[in-house]
Design a protein around this motif. Structure first.
Motif, short mmCIF file in Angstrom:
data_model
loop_
_atom_site.label_atom_id
_atom_site.label_comp_id
_atom_site.label_asym_id
_atom_site.label_seq_id
_atom_site.Cartn_x
_atom_site.Cartn_y
_atom_site.Cartn_z
N PRO A 159 43.54 70.29 79.75
CA PRO A 159 42.40 70.15 80.66
C PRO A 159 41.49 68.99 80.31
O PRO A 159 41.01 68.28 81.19
CB PRO A 159 41.69 71.50 80.53
N SER A 160 41.27 68.77 79.00
CA SER A 160 40.38 67.67 78.60
C SER A 160 41.01 66.31 78.92
O SER A 160 40.30 65.35 79.25
CB SER A 160 40.05 67.76 77.11
N GLU A 161 42.33 66.22 78.84
CA GLU A 161 42.99 64.96 79.20
C GLU A 161 42.88 64.70 80.70
O GLU A 161 42.65 63.55 81.12
CB GLU A 161 44.46 65.00 78.76
N VAL A 162 43.02 65.74 81.51
CA VAL A 162 42.83 65.57 82.96
C VAL A 162 41.40 65.13 83.24
O VAL A 162 41.15 64.23 84.05
CB VAL A 162 43.18 66.86 83.71
N ALA A 163 40.44 65.75 82.56
CA ALA A 163 39.04 65.39 82.76
C ALA A 163 38.77 63.94 82.38
O ALA A 163 37.99 63.25 83.04
CB ALA A 163 38.14 66.33 81.94
N SER A 164 39.45 63.48 81.33
CA SER A 164 39.25 62.09 80.90
C SER A 164 39.78 61.11 81.94
O SER A 164 39.26 60.00 82.08
CB SER A 164 39.92 61.85 79.55
N LEU A 176 43.98 75.40 85.94
CA LEU A 176 44.06 74.26 85.03
C LEU A 176 43.99 74.68 83.57
O LEU A 176 44.76 74.22 82.73
CB LEU A 176 42.93 73.27 85.33
N ALA A 177 43.06 75.59 83.24
CA ALA A 177 42.86 75.97 81.84
C ALA A 177 43.79 77.09 81.40
O ALA A 177 44.16 77.17 80.22
CB ALA A 177 41.41 76.39 81.62
N CYS A 234 54.52 79.53 84.78
CA CYS A 234 55.40 78.43 85.14
C CYS A 234 55.75 77.54 83.98
O CYS A 234 56.56 76.61 84.11
CB CYS A 234 54.74 77.58 86.24
N GLY A 235 55.14 77.77 82.82
CA GLY A 235 55.41 76.93 81.67
C GLY A 235 54.60 75.66 81.66
O GLY A 235 54.90 74.71 80.92
N GLY A 236 53.54 75.62 82.46
CA GLY A 236 52.83 74.37 82.63
C GLY A 236 51.52 74.23 81.90
O GLY A 236 50.80 73.27 82.12
#
Length: 251
Positions: A178-183, A195-196, A245-247
């Protein structure tokens, strides 16, 4: 709690055939729906409180009845669509404008592909100029964070801000945190509700191209509709679990 938002895969036909596609779409894909069946099903769901439907796939512009479907449901509920944009020629765009969907999102699956990024940005700007509320779905893979960041910057520089962008983390593998998506987003942003952590929304469900219901688009826990009605939808959801889903990167 009643379902309020419904996602329907109208086909699993898609010329793009991405290897990571959750619906395993193919150029030779098929559908179990007719336009009349979809209209009747969605109208019944709307009578029972469903407020919005989103059409996907596969590629919804490869479903022969998509414009008729949008026309017939105008004013019934909020209608949105997600497309890869490959079929958005001038003629198709004119037909889409005439069908007047409430919102269209165009997907960037490969942010490292400069022509795809440029094409989608141009298409979204053109749709907006044509009076169709539009936005972008940007796929974020952990191995391609730099490309996703560059694409996000180009999108924002074109005047498409984060209120019109959905940052979608890759699922199954190569999943960012989640932090990478936020970045990548660089500020407040929209993403999937899971997401989390893996969890379902009681107000949302997904119906696949072969009429199977799940609590999200990615889960493999699905049950076939016993009837093309809202009651059939509720019966399929009753007691249905949510298979991971393994995601989620942490998992």
């Amino acid at each position: 709690m009643p379902v309020e938002r419904l996602s329907i895969e109208v086909t699993n036909r898609c010329g793009k055939a991405c290897a990571f596609c959750y619906s395993h779409s193919l150029p030779t894909g098929n559908t179990s729906w007719t336009t009349d069946e979809l209209v009747a099903f969605i109208e019944d769901c709307a009578r029972h409180g469903v407020k919005a439907v989103s059409f996907g796939g596969g590629e919804p512009l490869e479903f022969d009845g998509i414009f008729n479907l949008l026309h017939r449901l105008r004013g019934v509920l909020f209608r949105s669509m997600t497309t890869n944009g490959l079929r958005l020629t001038d003629d198709v765009r004119d037909a889409l404008i005439a069908a007047a969907p409430d919102k269209v999102h165009v997907s960037i699956h490969f942010p490292e592909n400069e022509p795809e990024v440029s094409r989608v940005i141009g298409q979204v700007i053109e749709l907006d100029r044509s009076g169709i509320r539009s936005g972008i779905n940007l796929l974020v893979a952990r191995s391609k964070l730099a490309a996703a960041r560059s694409a996000a910057q180009r999108i924002q520089a074109a005047g498409i801000d984060n209120r019109r962008v959905v940052y979608l983390p890759m699922r199954g593998s190569d999943t960012p945190t989640p932090s990478e998506v936020a970045s990548i987003a660089g500020g407040p942003f929209q993403s999937m509700s899971c997401l989390a952590a893996c969890a379902n929304s009681p107000r949302f469900c997904s119906v696949s191209w072969d009429r199977k219901v799940g609590w999200c688009s990615y889960t493999r826990a699905r049950r076939e509709l016993s009837a093309l009605t809202y009651n059939g939808l509720q019966n399929a959801l009753n007691g249905l679990g949510l298979e991971f889903c393994g995601g989620t990167h942490a998992a």
